[in-house]
Write an enzyme that holds these catalytic residues in place. Structure first.
Site, PDB file in Angstrom:
ATOM      1  N   HIS A 150      -0.089   3.655  -1.743  1.00 11.30           N
ATOM      2  CA  HIS A 150      -0.269   2.469  -0.907  1.00 11.30           C
ATOM      3  C   HIS A 150       0.977   1.595  -0.900  1.00 11.30           C
ATOM      4  CE1 HIS A 150      -3.253  -0.997   0.303  1.00 11.30           C
ATOM      5  NE2 HIS A 150      -2.485  -0.600   1.294  1.00 11.30           N
ATOM      6  N   TYR A 200      -7.827  -4.487  -1.255  1.00 12.48           N
ATOM      7  CA  TYR A 200      -8.677  -5.206  -0.315  1.00 12.48           C
ATOM      8  C   TYR A 200      -9.738  -6.015  -1.065  1.00 12.48           C
ATOM      9  CZ  TYR A 200      -6.676  -1.728   2.896  1.00 12.48           C
ATOM     10  OH  TYR A 200      -5.824  -0.925   3.604  1.00 12.48           O
TER      11      TYR A 200
END
Length: 328
Positions: free
Chosen positions: A138, A54
């Site tokens: 992830h 992010y």
């Protein structure tokens, strides 16, 4: 607060997704990011999720800075491993990957045992913390062999060493998450966008498996990236323009909500939270207004007769648990 699996790690039923404060699609300032986290705190949110992906680490840095004023034992933080950040001097920006930040680093897929440890160490440095509570693998979609053979055992060792409290995987699909639940000892999985008022794929495999195994599920993407927050032409679904048939379905859902004096946003959040395997609903927010709105919508009860009308209209499966009903 609810506990993740058998880990003892507690999370708030509504949680804060920090992709937005990593400049997802458009930039926010450091001050705006801090204000969003502060609004989450004052709204009672105590679980905060981030990732190196992010904003090339920006989300982790901003989240860590904003939480620094609070006692470490008062909140739960999760981050993710599998994308290591390596410096680059290529220049340009990161918008191709969705973030309005300078391309100071590039991502390297790495679910090796060494990559997991190196990734977590770097995340702790960016967060300014000596530990995180939850670590997810992830998006290992295209790296299943390495994730199961090396990445997951590395997380098990970190948990056994007490470096992290709970371990799991976070993905936008249900099949591999279901495999993690059935074949490993994960405490929690993060499922984004696959259990919403528009998409109940997790109901077929992941959620029953999690309930059977005592594994917790965190649901992200309750609004399917925007369509269920404000259905209108141009709204996004899974980060792309919503197909006409899904926009029409969302508008029908909104019309039923309005007939019952509630909101589609509130109904979307309540639906995700109603399944007994779900420990927390993760909402991405980039401003205090968005955070407060989500918290208010989450706290407001949805009229009981709303759900039977959805079923009668063919807008909700009969076997999907809803608030006030005992789930499977």
């Amino acid at each position: 607060m609810t506990t993740l699996g058998r880990s003892g790690v507690e999370v708030s039923e509504l949680s804060f997704g920090a992709a937005g404060i990593g400049n997802l699609f458009t930039a926010v300032t450091d001050e705006q990011a801090s204000e969003a986290v502060h609004a989450a705190w004052t709204s009672g949110i105590r679980y905060f999720d981030t990732a190196p992906h992010y904003g090339l680490g920006l989300s982790e840095r901003r989240l860590g800075a904003a939480l620094r004023e609070h006692p470490r034992t008062a909140y739960t933080v999760s981050t993710k491993v599998g994308r290591r950040l390596e410096p680059t001097d290529a220049g340009g920006d990161d918008l191709a990957d969705g973030f309005a930040v300078p391309a100071t680093h590039h991502r390297v897929w790495d679910f090796s045992a060494d990559g997991v440890r190196r990734g977590l160490t770097a995340s702790l440095e960016r967060l300014g913390l000596d530990r995180v509570d939850v670590v997810y693998l992830h998006d290992p979609d295209d790296h299943a062999d390495q994730a199961f053979r090396e990445g997951y055992p590395a997380l098990e060792r970190l948990r056994a060493e007490g470096v992290v409290g709970a371990i799991g995987a976070g993905m936008n699909q249900t099949a591999m998450l279901t495999r993690f639940v059935r074949e490993t000892d994960v405490d929690v999985v993060l499922c984004a966008g696959r259990y919403t008022l528009l998409d109940q794929r997790a109901l077929a495999d992941l959620l029953p498996a999690a309930a059977d195994r005592g594994t917790s599920v965190v649901i992200g993407g309750a609004f399917n990236s925007g369509l269920l927050a404000d259905p209108k032409p141009g709204a996004t679904y899974n980060y792309a323009a919503a197909p006409t048939e899904l926009l029409d379905r969302a508008l029908r859902l909104k019309a039923v909500a309005e007939r019952h004096g509630t909101t589609l946003r509130g109904a979307a959040l309540a639906f995700c939270a109603a399944h007994p395997a779900v420990a927390s609903v993760l909402v991405g927010a980039r401003s205090p207004h968005e955070v407060r709105d989500c918290a208010e919508q989450f706290a407001a009860p949805v009229p009981a007769d709303f759900w039977p009308e959805l079923r009668a209209e063919g807008l909700l499966p009969a076997d999907a648990p809803v608030p006030g009903e005992e789930g499977p």
